[in-house]
Structures are given as structure tokens and as C-alpha cells.
Design a protein around this motif. Structure first.
Motif, short mmCIF file in Angstrom:
data_model
loop_
_atom_site.label_atom_id
_atom_site.label_comp_id
_atom_site.label_asym_id
_atom_site.label_seq_id
_atom_site.Cartn_x
_atom_site.Cartn_y
_atom_site.Cartn_z
N GLY A 187 -1.18 -21.41 -23.14
CA GLY A 187 -0.87 -22.40 -24.16
C GLY A 187 -1.08 -23.85 -23.77
O GLY A 187 -0.88 -24.74 -24.60
N HIS A 188 -1.44 -24.12 -22.52
CA HIS A 188 -1.65 -25.51 -22.08
C HIS A 188 -2.84 -26.11 -22.82
O HIS A 188 -3.83 -25.45 -23.08
N ALA A 189 -2.75 -27.42 -23.11
CA ALA A 189 -3.76 -28.06 -23.95
C ALA A 189 -4.91 -28.70 -23.20
O ALA A 189 -5.88 -29.13 -23.82
N ASN A 190 -4.84 -28.77 -21.86
CA ASN A 190 -5.90 -29.42 -21.09
C ASN A 190 -6.55 -28.39 -20.19
O ASN A 190 -6.04 -28.04 -19.13
N TYR A 191 -7.71 -27.88 -20.59
CA TYR A 191 -8.37 -26.80 -19.86
C TYR A 191 -8.81 -27.22 -18.45
O TYR A 191 -8.67 -26.46 -17.49
N THR A 192 -9.39 -28.41 -18.32
CA THR A 192 -9.89 -28.81 -17.01
C THR A 192 -8.73 -28.96 -16.02
O THR A 192 -8.83 -28.51 -14.87
N HIS A 193 -7.65 -29.55 -16.45
CA HIS A 193 -6.46 -29.66 -15.60
C HIS A 193 -5.92 -28.28 -15.26
O HIS A 193 -5.58 -28.00 -14.10
N TRP A 194 -5.86 -27.41 -16.26
CA TRP A 194 -5.29 -26.07 -16.04
C TRP A 194 -6.10 -25.29 -15.01
O TRP A 194 -5.53 -24.69 -14.10
N GLN A 195 -7.40 -25.31 -15.14
CA GLN A 195 -8.23 -24.54 -14.23
C GLN A 195 -8.12 -25.05 -12.80
O GLN A 195 -8.16 -24.26 -11.84
N GLU A 196 -7.95 -26.34 -12.62
CA GLU A 196 -7.80 -26.89 -11.28
C GLU A 196 -6.41 -26.65 -10.71
O GLU A 196 -6.26 -26.20 -9.56
N ALA A 197 -5.39 -26.89 -11.51
CA ALA A 197 -4.01 -26.84 -11.00
C ALA A 197 -3.48 -25.43 -10.84
O ALA A 197 -2.61 -25.19 -9.99
N TYR A 198 -3.98 -24.47 -11.66
CA TYR A 198 -3.38 -23.14 -11.67
C TYR A 198 -4.35 -22.05 -11.21
O TYR A 198 -4.05 -20.87 -11.35
N ARG A 199 -5.45 -22.48 -10.62
CA ARG A 199 -6.43 -21.50 -10.15
C ARG A 199 -5.83 -20.49 -9.19
O ARG A 199 -6.15 -19.29 -9.25
N ASP A 200 -4.94 -20.92 -8.31
CA ASP A 200 -4.38 -20.04 -7.30
C ASP A 200 -3.06 -19.40 -7.72
O ASP A 200 -2.41 -18.72 -6.90
N ARG A 201 -2.66 -19.59 -8.97
CA ARG A 201 -1.38 -19.03 -9.43
C ARG A 201 -1.58 -17.95 -10.50
O ARG A 201 -0.62 -17.48 -11.10
N GLN A 202 -2.83 -17.57 -10.72
CA GLN A 202 -3.12 -16.65 -11.80
C GLN A 202 -2.52 -15.26 -11.57
O GLN A 202 -1.79 -14.74 -12.41
N VAL A 203 -2.83 -14.64 -10.47
CA VAL A 203 -2.46 -13.24 -10.25
C VAL A 203 -0.97 -13.08 -10.00
O VAL A 203 -0.38 -12.06 -10.38
N ASP A 204 -0.35 -14.07 -9.38
CA ASP A 204 1.07 -13.96 -9.04
C ASP A 204 2.00 -14.45 -10.14
O ASP A 204 3.13 -13.98 -10.25
N GLU A 205 1.55 -15.41 -10.96
CA GLU A 205 2.44 -15.98 -11.97
C GLU A 205 1.88 -15.90 -13.39
O GLU A 205 2.52 -15.30 -14.27
N ILE A 206 0.73 -16.48 -13.63
CA ILE A 206 0.27 -16.71 -15.00
C ILE A 206 -0.05 -15.40 -15.72
O ILE A 206 0.47 -15.13 -16.81
N MET A 207 -0.91 -14.59 -15.12
CA MET A 207 -1.30 -13.34 -15.78
C MET A 207 -0.13 -12.37 -15.95
O MET A 207 0.03 -11.78 -17.03
N PRO A 208 0.73 -12.17 -14.94
CA PRO A 208 1.90 -11.31 -15.17
C PRO A 208 2.81 -11.83 -16.28
O PRO A 208 3.36 -11.04 -17.05
#
Length: 464
Positions: free
Chosen positions: A97-118
Motif C-alpha cells: 500500500g505504500h505510495a512511493n515505489y522507488t522509495h519502497w523498492q530501495e528501503a524494503y528490498r531486504d525485508r520482503q521474505v521476512d516481513e512484507i510478503m508474510p
């Protein structure tokens, strides 16, 4: 997908829809009393009985024809409509739901499998989504999250994935989840990589910008390997070329502010649907609710404060998302939307007349489209605003997605031999589709995660 551990909510209290929070082992369950809308063309069954053994539906009947055998735990569905678990046919579980894709991809790249996707997966599950198509994510993340689901480390729907988008050109900041394809050999190699990694879907976008032979090679190689191909329908040529090269499923309503589809595009779709029988159906996922209701959201953004989308996310993630959507009417992502909104109804009506088989999907995860809300909102707009039949809408969210993915022998209906993915909603869903916002019971693989509207937190904690 392998069933999750056979942990079930404790027996229902007599005369109550509240389950205790303590999980218990139980393999035989009888869902008794509700009106069953089974996902097929059959009429609803009143006072239904559904016998489930080890996560598989054994028998279906009603209280007059099917007594509950000894040894089954009875779970009441009285006062409810019972349905197959819903499919979300267009989700992005790397987004929440975050509105800034470029920021999201940079800031949360390493948090996908442990936080975001679950977090995305558990939100979908508790909203009654028991199967989901994830259309666009880094390949390594898609592989890792599927492995976590398979191993029973996290709860979630059955997950079908595309991995990275395939397209003609990719910006540098997108290269971890979008792949450029430049030649026939490159097309074949990249599709083979996706297939070897366990992806079931190829997502093709801007294929009208590719050399025609390259786009054709992607589709041909995917079909050779038994994969499904979905493609954007934002531009007329994406549709024209997509039909010619054999796309299985178009995504979005597209065409920006144009009032409708060009006549030749409609004629092409009619010709295509006229040649497809059961195995050759042309599917379309319009993902239109967010466009159609955006002016209402700007006028009343209260739904953005629903804490359901915070489940599973860390406090700093939640705060970051909130600040990004504080002014819904200011988002550059949505500035064109008010001009697109008036065109949606006509485009939907045009698509319906062509005979394409429409599926419920939402683009869930994009700005302000939360996984816990999107699917029911789409279904409600289909029925209450676009005039779709309620049973047709339910089948577009249950049976037909399973057909599209070729798994209708196991999923998509509440019939004997199928996996016990079942939900229940309180009231008459055929009259009031928006009650799907409050799914009272969620059963996945024969495991009850939610009952009486209460989440079995003890069960979810077993995955932590």
C-alpha cells in the motif's frame, strides 16, 4: 501446496459462533447448517453438511440427506452462506500500500521474505483469500516465500507466482523484479529460468514494444512448459498483439482516459472467444474497483485507517506507509484517475459483451489497495455498481480462477475430492455482496484460522 500442520480451532461452543483460542489436533470436521454456494452451476444447498477428512472434502449434502458420522467434530455454519475460499487473481505481495515505489523498492528490498510478503499473505488469508496469483516480484524472493509456505513456516493462501515481469525495456531501479527480453534465445532462456524456479505464470507487459517474434517466443515457450501467460491490457496494441500470440489472461481495464475500446479490438476479442471452448477460454482480470471508487476515497479516506492492513508489519513500516498516503488526493500515482473513473462502466460493459471470462482481481498491494480490503471491495463493486450477477461474481472469485490455472480438479468449488478451502459469511451474500468484507470463517486445507469473526491467534502463533 502441502497442507499446513493439522492444527484446528477447538470445538465451537453450543449455540455460539465463537471458537476457543486453543488449537487442537483434529482431522475430521463437519461444517453443518449454512447455505452452501459451492462454486459450480448448481443451485445453493440449504442446511448444508460438508464432511472434511485430513483437509479434503469427503461428502456434501444437507441435514436431511447426510448425517454426520461418529468421530467428526461439528462446526456450526448456521445463519451463514458457505462458499469456496476466494481467489485474488492479481496481487503484489511485495507491496503493501505504500505510495512511493522507488522509495519502497530501495528501503524494503531486504525485508520482503521476512516481513512484507508474510504480512501480505496472512492479511489475504484472514480476508478469506485461500488462493492468490502474485504477478511480479524478484525471483529469489518468490522462490523463498513459496518455500516458507511449503515448509509450514508461515500461514497463507495457495500461492501462484510469476516472478519478474518480462518486458522490452527496464529502468535501472526496477531490474531486480523486472527483466528485459531482447531476442528469441533470451526469451526462451528467461522463461526456462522462471519455470525451473517453480513459477507457474509468466507476466508479460509492454509486449507491443517487443519484436513480435520475441513476444511470440515467450508465449510459446511458456505454453510448452505448461505455464500460463498473463499480460497487461493498458494499450490497444497490447490487446491486439496479445490475442494473436496466444495470451491466456489480460490484466486491467486500461486505455487511460479513452471512453472505450476501439471497435477492432472488440471484434478481435469476440472472434477469439468464439473459438475457445473450455480449455481455450480467454480470461480477463479488470482490476477496476480502485479506479472506480477513487473519488469516493479522496472524499472519505477513513478506510485507510483500518488497522487490518497493519497485521504482520513492523511499526516503522506502518508509519512509513501512513505518511505516504496521508493525502490521497495528492498522489502523483493517481492524478489521472478521476478522468479514468467515468470510463470504467462502459469498458466493463464492452468486455462483458465480447464473451471474455472475467476474474476477480484487484492489483492488491499498490498504493492504498490493502490486501485485507481489496478483494471484497472489487466483488461489491462488480455486483452493486456494475450489475454483475452475484453468483457469477462468486464464481469469478472461486471456480473460474481455478480453471484458468488448470487446478480445478483440486480447487475452486466445495465438492467431494477438492481441498477444503472454505469460507463462511454471516447473512445473504447473494443479496448483499459487501458482507464479504467480514468473513466469519476461514478454512484453509481443512484448518480453521478464523471462526465467528475471531482470528485464532494461538494457531497463528504456531508459525512464529
Amino acid at each position: 501446496m502441502r497442507p499446513f500442520p493439522k492444527l484446528l480451532a477447538a470445538a465451537a461452543l453450543v449455540g455460539s459462533l465463537l471458537a476457543t483460542s486453543s488449537p487442537a489436533f483434529a482431522e475430521k470436521i463437519a461444517l453443518v447448517g449454512g447455505r452452501l454456494i459451492d462454486g459450480t452451476a448448481e443451485l445453493p444447498i440449504r442446511n448444508s453438511v460438508i464432511l472434511i477428512n485430513d483437509g479434503i472434502i469427503e461428502q456434501v449434502g444437507n441435514t436431511d440427506s447426510l448425517p454426520v458420522p461418529e468421530g467428526y467434530r461439528v462446526v456450526s455454519t448456521e445463519g451463514h452462506d458457505v462458499m469456496p475460499g476466494l481467489w485474488e487473481s492479481h496481487a503484489h505481495i511485495m507491496l503493501v500500500g505504500h505510495a512511493n515505489y522507488t522509495h519502497w523498492q530501495e528501503a524494503y528490498r531486504d525485508r520482503q521474505v521476512d516481513e512484507i510478503m508474510p504480512a501480505a499473505l496472512v492479511q489475504l488469508l484472514l480476508a478469506g483469500i485461500t488462493s492468490v496469483r502474485d504477478l511480479g516480484a524478484p525471483l529469489e524472493d518468490s522462490v523463498a516465500i513459496k518455500e516458507r509456505l511449503r515448509n509450514g513456516e508461515i500461514p497463507g493462501p495457495t500461492l501462484y507466482t510469476s516472478g519478474p515481469f518480462l518486458q522490452a525495456e527496464v529502468d535501472e531501479w526496477q531490474r531486480h523484479y523486472r527483466w528485459e527480453v531482447k531476442s528469441i534465445a533470451d526469451a526462451q532462456e528467461k522463461v526456462q529460468r522462471l519455470h525451473a524456479a517453480g513459477m507457474e505464470i509468466v507476466k508479460l507487459i509492454d509486449h507491443d514494444d517487443m519484436d513480435r517474434s520475441v513476444a511470440q517466443a515467450i508465449v510459446d515457450e511458456a505454453h510448452r512448459l505448461g505455464m500460463k501467460v498473463v499480460a497487461h491490457a493498458h494499450k490497444p496494441d497490447e490487446i491486439r498483439i496479445g490475442v494473436e500470440i496466444g495470451i491466456d489472461n489480460f490484466e486491467h481495464t486500461g486505455l487511460t482516459t479513452a471512453p472505450g475500446y476501439p471497435q477492432d479490438v472488440l471484434d478481435t476479442l469476440v472472434e477469439r472467444t468464439a473459438t475457445g471452448i473450455f480449455d481455450g477460454l480467454l480470461f480477463w482480470t479488470p482490476t477496476m474497483e480502485g479506479l472506480f471508487t477513487y473519488p469516493d476515497l479522496v472524499a472519505n479516506p477513513e478506510e485507510l485507517d483500518d488497522a487490518c492492513w497493519e497485521r504482520g508489519l513492523k511499526p516503522d513500516t506502518i508509519a512509513d506507509i501512513k505518511q505516504s498516503i496521508a493525502k490521497p488526493g495528492h498522489l502523483s500515482y493517481s492524478q489521472l484517475t478521476p478522468l479514468r473513473t467515468p470510463t470504467i462502466r462502459n469498458k466493463i460493459n464492452q468486455l462483458r459483451e465480447t464473451g471474455v471470462m472475467m476474474l476477480v482481481g484487484t492489483d492488491s498491494g499498490i498504493p492504498m489497495k490493502f490486501h485485507c480490503q481489496s478483494t471484497w471491495q472489487e466483488m461489491a463493486v462488480w455486483v452493486h455498481d456494475m450489475g454483475f450477477d452475484a453468483l457469477e461474481t462468486i464464481r469469478a472469485a472461486t471456480y473460474w480462477p481455478a480453471v484458468m490455472m488448470g487446478v480445478q480438479d483440486r480447487y475452486g468449488s466445495v465438492t467431494p475430492g477438492k481441498v477444503a478451502d472454505i469460507i463462511a459469511v454471516r447473512g445473504d451474500v447473494l443479496k448483499y455482496m459487501n458482507i464479504v468484507r467480514d468473513v466469519d470463517m476461514v478454512m484453509k486445507d481443512g484448518v480453521i484460522y478464523k471462526y465467528g469473526g475471531v482470528v485464532d491467534e494461538a494457531l497463528l502463533s504456531e508459525f512464529e
